[in-house]
Scaffold this motif. Structure first.
Motif, PDB file in Angstrom:
ATOM      1  N   LYS A   4     100.511  52.420  88.384  1.00  0.00           N
ATOM      2  CA  LYS A   4     100.418  53.105  87.096  1.00  0.00           C
ATOM      3  C   LYS A   4     101.028  52.186  86.043  1.00  0.00           C
ATOM      4  CE  LYS A   4      98.671  56.878  88.723  1.00  0.00           C
ATOM      5  NZ  LYS A   4      97.258  57.121  88.499  1.00  0.00           N
ATOM      6  N   ILE A   5     100.767  52.494  84.798  1.00  0.00           N
ATOM      7  CA  ILE A   5     101.305  51.699  83.695  1.00  0.00           C
ATOM      8  C   ILE A   5     102.215  52.594  82.857  1.00  0.00           C
ATOM      9  CG2 ILE A   5     100.751  50.297  81.678  1.00  0.00           C
ATOM     10  CD1 ILE A   5      97.886  49.994  82.994  1.00  0.00           C
ATOM     11  N   GLY A   6     103.446  52.136  82.666  1.00  0.00           N
ATOM     12  CA  GLY A   6     104.395  52.868  81.846  1.00  0.00           C
ATOM     13  C   GLY A   6     104.477  52.247  80.465  1.00  0.00           C
ATOM     14  N   LEU A   7     104.495  53.083  79.449  1.00  0.00           N
ATOM     15  CA  LEU A   7     104.667  52.628  78.070  1.00  0.00           C
ATOM     16  C   LEU A   7     105.930  53.300  77.541  1.00  0.00           C
ATOM     17  CD1 LEU A   7     101.335  53.364  78.469  1.00  0.00           C
ATOM     18  CD2 LEU A   7     101.340  52.048  76.388  1.00  0.00           C
ATOM     19  N   LEU A   8     106.976  52.515  77.423  1.00  0.00           N
ATOM     20  CA  LEU A   8     108.251  53.047  76.961  1.00  0.00           C
ATOM     21  C   LEU A   8     108.317  52.904  75.450  1.00  0.00           C
ATOM     22  CD1 LEU A   8     110.953  54.280  77.791  1.00  0.00           C
ATOM     23  CD2 LEU A   8     111.839  51.961  78.009  1.00  0.00           C
ATOM     24  N   MET A   9     108.334  54.044  74.757  1.00  0.00           N
ATOM     25  CA  MET A   9     108.343  54.043  73.293  1.00  0.00           C
ATOM     26  C   MET A   9     109.770  53.850  72.779  1.00  0.00           C
ATOM     27  SD  MET A   9     105.804  57.250  72.477  1.00  0.00           S
ATOM     28  CE  MET A   9     106.768  58.431  73.427  1.00  0.00           C
ATOM     29  N   ASP A  10     109.909  52.996  71.809  1.00  0.00           N
ATOM     30  CA  ASP A  10     111.190  52.809  71.141  1.00  0.00           C
ATOM     31  C   ASP A  10     111.099  53.578  69.823  1.00  0.00           C
ATOM     32  OD1 ASP A  10     113.669  51.981  70.330  1.00  0.00           O
ATOM     33  OD2 ASP A  10     113.058  49.922  69.862  1.00  0.00           O
ATOM     34  N   LEU A  11     111.404  54.874  69.894  1.00  0.00           N
ATOM     35  CA  LEU A  11     111.269  55.733  68.716  1.00  0.00           C
ATOM     36  C   LEU A  11     112.367  55.429  67.700  1.00  0.00           C
ATOM     37  CD1 LEU A  11     110.405  59.095  70.487  1.00  0.00           C
ATOM     38  CD2 LEU A  11     108.851  57.609  69.240  1.00  0.00           C
ATOM     39  N   PRO A  12     112.006  55.342  66.436  1.00  0.00           N
ATOM     40  CA  PRO A  12     112.998  55.059  65.393  1.00  0.00           C
ATOM     41  C   PRO A  12     114.058  56.161  65.311  1.00  0.00           C
ATOM     42  CG  PRO A  12     110.756  55.092  64.490  1.00  0.00           C
ATOM     43  CD  PRO A  12     110.672  55.545  65.907  1.00  0.00           C
ATOM     44  N   GLU A  13     115.282  55.751  65.087  1.00  0.00           N
ATOM     45  CA  GLU A  13     116.386  56.716  64.954  1.00  0.00           C
ATOM     46  C   GLU A  13     116.236  57.476  63.631  1.00  0.00           C
ATOM     47  OE1 GLU A  13     119.873  56.486  66.519  1.00  0.00           O
ATOM     48  OE2 GLU A  13     119.224  55.199  68.154  1.00  0.00           O
ATOM     49  N   GLY A  14     116.665  58.703  63.637  1.00  0.00           N
ATOM     50  CA  GLY A  14     116.693  59.481  62.406  1.00  0.00           C
ATOM     51  C   GLY A  14     115.367  60.107  62.001  1.00  0.00           C
ATOM     52  N   LYS A  15     114.335  59.941  62.821  1.00  0.00           N
ATOM     53  CA  LYS A  15     113.056  60.583  62.503  1.00  0.00           C
ATOM     54  C   LYS A  15     113.155  62.061  62.842  1.00  0.00           C
ATOM     55  CE  LYS A  15     110.093  57.350  61.201  1.00  0.00           C
ATOM     56  NZ  LYS A  15     109.229  57.407  60.062  1.00  0.00           N
ATOM     57  N   LEU A  16     112.399  62.854  62.145  1.00  0.00           N
ATOM     58  CA  LEU A  16     112.381  64.289  62.406  1.00  0.00           C
ATOM     59  C   LEU A  16     111.820  64.572  63.797  1.00  0.00           C
ATOM     60  CD1 LEU A  16     110.910  65.425  58.967  1.00  0.00           C
ATOM     61  CD2 LEU A  16     113.279  65.614  59.726  1.00  0.00           C
ATOM     62  N   PRO A  17     112.289  65.663  64.447  1.00  0.00           N
ATOM     63  CA  PRO A  17     111.773  66.006  65.773  1.00  0.00           C
ATOM     64  C   PRO A  17     110.244  66.170  65.781  1.00  0.00           C
ATOM     65  CG  PRO A  17     113.674  67.362  65.246  1.00  0.00           C
ATOM     66  CD  PRO A  17     113.346  66.566  64.022  1.00  0.00           C
ATOM     67  N   GLY A  18     109.688  66.529  64.658  1.00  0.00           N
ATOM     68  CA  GLY A  18     108.243  66.696  64.558  1.00  0.00           C
ATOM     69  C   GLY A  18     107.480  65.393  64.687  1.00  0.00           C
ATOM     70  N   PHE A  19     108.170  64.268  64.479  1.00  0.00           N
ATOM     71  CA  PHE A  19     107.525  62.961  64.571  1.00  0.00           C
ATOM     72  C   PHE A  19     106.994  62.720  65.985  1.00  0.00           C
ATOM     73  CE2 PHE A  19     107.867  58.234  65.034  1.00  0.00           C
ATOM     74  CZ  PHE A  19     106.850  57.904  64.150  1.00  0.00           C
ATOM     75  N   TYR A  20     107.816  63.029  66.986  1.00  0.00           N
ATOM     76  CA  TYR A  20     107.415  62.870  68.380  1.00  0.00           C
ATOM     77  C   TYR A  20     106.218  63.772  68.682  1.00  0.00           C
ATOM     78  CZ  TYR A  20     107.650  62.735  73.482  1.00  0.00           C
ATOM     79  OH  TYR A  20     107.341  62.595  74.816  1.00  0.00           O
ATOM     80  N   ALA A  21     106.272  64.996  68.215  1.00  0.00           N
ATOM     81  CA  ALA A  21     105.171  65.939  68.430  1.00  0.00           C
ATOM     82  C   ALA A  21     103.886  65.424  67.786  1.00  0.00           C
ATOM     83  CB  ALA A  21     105.537  67.314  67.880  1.00  0.00           C
ATOM     84  N   GLN A  22     104.039  64.803  66.633  1.00  0.00           N
ATOM     85  CA  GLN A  22     102.891  64.232  65.916  1.00  0.00           C
ATOM     86  C   GLN A  22     102.244  63.118  66.755  1.00  0.00           C
ATOM     87  OE1 GLN A  22     104.161  62.832  62.086  1.00  0.00           O
ATOM     88  NE2 GLN A  22     102.088  62.567  61.323  1.00  0.00           N
ATOM     89  N   ILE A  23     103.058  62.298  67.379  1.00  0.00           N
ATOM     90  CA  ILE A  23     102.557  61.216  68.229  1.00  0.00           C
ATOM     91  C   ILE A  23     101.828  61.789  69.443  1.00  0.00           C
ATOM     92  CG2 ILE A  23     103.236  59.283  69.723  1.00  0.00           C
ATOM     93  CD1 ILE A  23     105.644  58.956  67.751  1.00  0.00           C
ATOM     94  N   VAL A  24     102.442  62.778  70.074  1.00  0.00           N
ATOM     95  CA  VAL A  24     101.835  63.406  71.249  1.00  0.00           C
ATOM     96  C   VAL A  24     100.480  64.007  70.885  1.00  0.00           C
ATOM     97  CG1 VAL A  24     102.072  65.285  72.928  1.00  0.00           C
ATOM     98  CG2 VAL A  24     104.015  63.789  72.440  1.00  0.00           C
ATOM     99  N   LYS A  25     100.417  64.619  69.721  1.00  0.00           N
ATOM    100  CA  LYS A  25      99.163  65.206  69.258  1.00  0.00           C
ATOM    101  C   LYS A  25      98.101  64.113  69.040  1.00  0.00           C
ATOM    102  CE  LYS A  25      97.281  68.313  65.774  1.00  0.00           C
ATOM    103  NZ  LYS A  25      97.549  69.111  64.595  1.00  0.00           N
ATOM    104  N   ALA A  26      98.493  63.001  68.434  1.00  0.00           N
ATOM    105  CA  ALA A  26      97.564  61.888  68.203  1.00  0.00           C
ATOM    106  C   ALA A  26      97.077  61.302  69.528  1.00  0.00           C
ATOM    107  CB  ALA A  26      98.233  60.813  67.357  1.00  0.00           C
ATOM    108  N   LEU A  27      97.965  61.234  70.502  1.00  0.00           N
ATOM    109  CA  LEU A  27      97.597  60.708  71.817  1.00  0.00           C
ATOM    110  C   LEU A  27      96.602  61.629  72.520  1.00  0.00           C
ATOM    111  CD1 LEU A  27     101.119  59.592  73.052  1.00  0.00           C
ATOM    112  CD2 LEU A  27      99.162  58.080  72.729  1.00  0.00           C
ATOM    113  N   ALA A  28      96.794  62.929  72.354  1.00  0.00           N
ATOM    114  CA  ALA A  28      95.965  63.919  73.057  1.00  0.00           C
ATOM    115  C   ALA A  28      94.478  63.717  72.809  1.00  0.00           C
ATOM    116  CB  ALA A  28      96.387  65.326  72.659  1.00  0.00           C
ATOM    117  N   GLY A  29      94.128  63.309  71.636  1.00  0.00           N
ATOM    118  CA  GLY A  29      92.722  63.126  71.331  1.00  0.00           C
ATOM    119  C   GLY A  29      92.145  61.809  71.806  1.00  0.00           C
ATOM    120  N   LYS A  30      93.009  60.850  72.153  1.00  0.00           N
ATOM    121  CA  LYS A  30      92.515  59.504  72.447  1.00  0.00           C
ATOM    122  C   LYS A  30      92.888  58.965  73.821  1.00  0.00           C
ATOM    123  CE  LYS A  30      92.588  58.281  67.634  1.00  0.00           C
ATOM    124  NZ  LYS A  30      93.469  58.060  66.554  1.00  0.00           N
ATOM    125  N   VAL A  31      93.931  59.519  74.410  1.00  0.00           N
ATOM    126  CA  VAL A  31      94.466  58.943  75.645  1.00  0.00           C
ATOM    127  C   VAL A  31      94.558  60.015  76.725  1.00  0.00           C
ATOM    128  CG1 VAL A  31      96.442  57.739  76.675  1.00  0.00           C
ATOM    129  CG2 VAL A  31      95.833  57.311  74.294  1.00  0.00           C
TER     130      VAL A  31
END
Length: 162
Positions: A4-31
């Motif tokens: 398997k291939i792991g992609l470890l995200m280095d999320l920026p500090e201080g971003k709103l919790p919704g930022f991660y959810a936004q990424i997951v949502k963007a991934l859902a349509g493409k990955v």
């Protein structure tokens, strides 16, 4: 073991919790994610990896790639496992490919000698499982030569698995 291939995200500090959810949502349509754990996305193919990296680039998220080995469900883990892998939220076990080597004793090795050699191998084991009724052993990659030596000392041979 399946790769398997792991992609470890280095999320920026201080971003709103919704930022991660936004990424997951963007991934859902493409990955097509195989699994995920905290900031690690796990995919099954090069194509899925590239699609995920495209989303990461869009959000300016640095991503470290790592090759993983998916352990079978029935694998027995030792106390050393957590230094070489992890268990995801979905309770799936992975090992970091660059840190480990897997092997089994050759079919022409006498069973009594294999049993004795396996006892010596046990103290170095990270995980063990059966594949087609044969034991597969996983140890630290740096111990490959030692495993060859143990097998030789007990008049056995091992085969390193891909």
């Amino acid at each position: 073991m399946e790769s398997k291939i792991g992609l470890l995200m280095d999320l920026p500090e201080g971003k709103l919790p919704g930022f991660y959810a936004q990424i997951v949502k963007a991934l859902a349509g493409k990955v097509e994610l195989f699994d995920r754990d905290k900031e690690m996305l796990i995919v099954s193919s090069e194509e899925q990896k590239l699609a995920a990296l495209e989303v990461m680039a869009h959000y300016n998220i640095e991503t470290n790639l790592m090759d993983l080995r998916l352990l079978p469900d029935d694998a027995e883990l030792t106390d050393l496992f957590s230094d070489y892998g992890f268990t995801s939220r979905a309770e799936i076990n992975y090992l970091y490919d660059k840190l480990v080597v897997s092997f089994r004793f050759t079919v022409d090795s006498p069973q009594a000698d294999v049993d004795q050699a396996a006892l010596q191998v046990e103290e170095h084991l990270l995980a063990q499982y059966k594949d087609q009724d044969r034991d597969v052993y996983i140890v630290d990659r740096q111990l490959e030569e030692l495993m060859q030596g143990i097998a030789k000392a007990y008049r056995c041979r091992i085969e390193i698995l891909p």
